[in-house]
Design a protein around this motif. Structure first.
Motif, mmCIF file in Angstrom:
data_model
loop_
_atom_site.group_PDB
_atom_site.id
_atom_site.type_symbol
_atom_site.label_atom_id
_atom_site.label_comp_id
_atom_site.label_asym_id
_atom_site.label_seq_id
_atom_site.Cartn_x
_atom_site.Cartn_y
_atom_site.Cartn_z
ATOM 1 N N LYS A 46 42.992 39.997 29.109
ATOM 2 C CA LYS A 46 41.884 39.331 28.395
ATOM 3 C C LYS A 46 42.408 38.434 27.289
ATOM 4 O O LYS A 46 41.706 37.490 27.119
ATOM 5 C CB LYS A 46 41.197 40.575 27.513
ATOM 6 N N GLN A 48 35.127 34.753 36.123
ATOM 7 C CA GLN A 48 34.838 36.360 36.369
ATOM 8 C C GLN A 48 35.471 37.194 35.011
ATOM 9 O O GLN A 48 35.876 36.532 34.314
ATOM 10 C CB GLN A 48 35.784 36.543 37.638
ATOM 11 N N GLY A 49 35.020 38.425 34.951
ATOM 12 C CA GLY A 49 35.274 39.065 34.070
ATOM 13 C C GLY A 49 36.852 39.565 34.142
ATOM 14 O O GLY A 49 37.564 39.596 34.971
ATOM 15 N N ALA A 50 37.346 39.926 32.984
ATOM 16 C CA ALA A 50 38.825 40.202 32.786
ATOM 17 C C ALA A 50 38.927 41.774 33.687
ATOM 18 O O ALA A 50 40.064 41.593 34.149
ATOM 19 C CB ALA A 50 39.075 40.557 31.369
ATOM 20 N N THR A 51 38.229 42.528 33.622
ATOM 21 C CA THR A 51 38.200 43.701 34.758
ATOM 22 C C THR A 51 38.411 43.171 36.136
ATOM 23 O O THR A 51 39.347 43.710 36.897
ATOM 24 C CB THR A 51 37.177 44.759 34.639
ATOM 25 N N THR A 52 37.764 42.201 36.665
ATOM 26 C CA THR A 52 37.780 41.616 38.094
ATOM 27 C C THR A 52 39.123 41.152 38.083
ATOM 28 O O THR A 52 40.042 41.340 39.232
ATOM 29 C CB THR A 52 36.612 40.780 38.338
#
Length: 139
Positions: A49, A26-30
């Motif tokens: 990140k 998953q992305g760092a934001t999530t």
């Protein structure tokens, strides 16, 4: 920093490392949002990140290999359920089947949709594919 998490021992992110590793696709934001919501994390998005980069760098690289073939040596064939299409004669939705053959060297493709799944249709489609390749001189 080491990729095994030893440098993070005793830190909040170090304690959350198993959860972060599990979520690394998953992305760092999530991941950051989940850490804030589930654990009350007060650190920055950049810290997450950096940790994700560290975790990914420690993983073994995904290896790929390119397959090469001589002209006429191999083909890839796929056959399966296609979309529902309206029968122009009856107006009813009909189940369709598709046949796709890709020649490995030239990447030429042949695709055909059928309303029957009989082997005869598959064999006929193969003959059409082979004939098309021979008539094009195996470009």
């Amino acid at each position: 920093m080491r990729g095994d998490g030893a440098a993070l021992a005793g830190t909040f992110l170090g304690q959350c490392l198993p959860a972060i590793t599990h979520r690394s696709p998953q992305g760092a934001t999530t991941i950051h949002a989940a850490l804030v919501q589930q654990y009350g994390f007060g650190g920055s998005h950049s810290a997450v990140k950096r940790l994700i980069r560290q975790v990914l760098a420690a993983e073994a690289p995904r290896v790929t290999s390119r397959l090469t073939f001589a002209p006429g040596e191999a083909a890839q064939v796929d056959f399966g359920a296609g979309p529902l299409l309206v029968d122009p004669r009856t107006g009813e939705l009909r189940k369709t089947w598709f046949f796709v053959m890709t020649l490995c060297w030239s990447r030429h493709q042949y695709a055909e949709f059928e309303i029957r799944t009989m082997q005869v249709n598959q064999i006929r489609a193969l003959i059409v594919c082979i004939g098309a390749d021979l008539s094009q001189g195996r470009q």
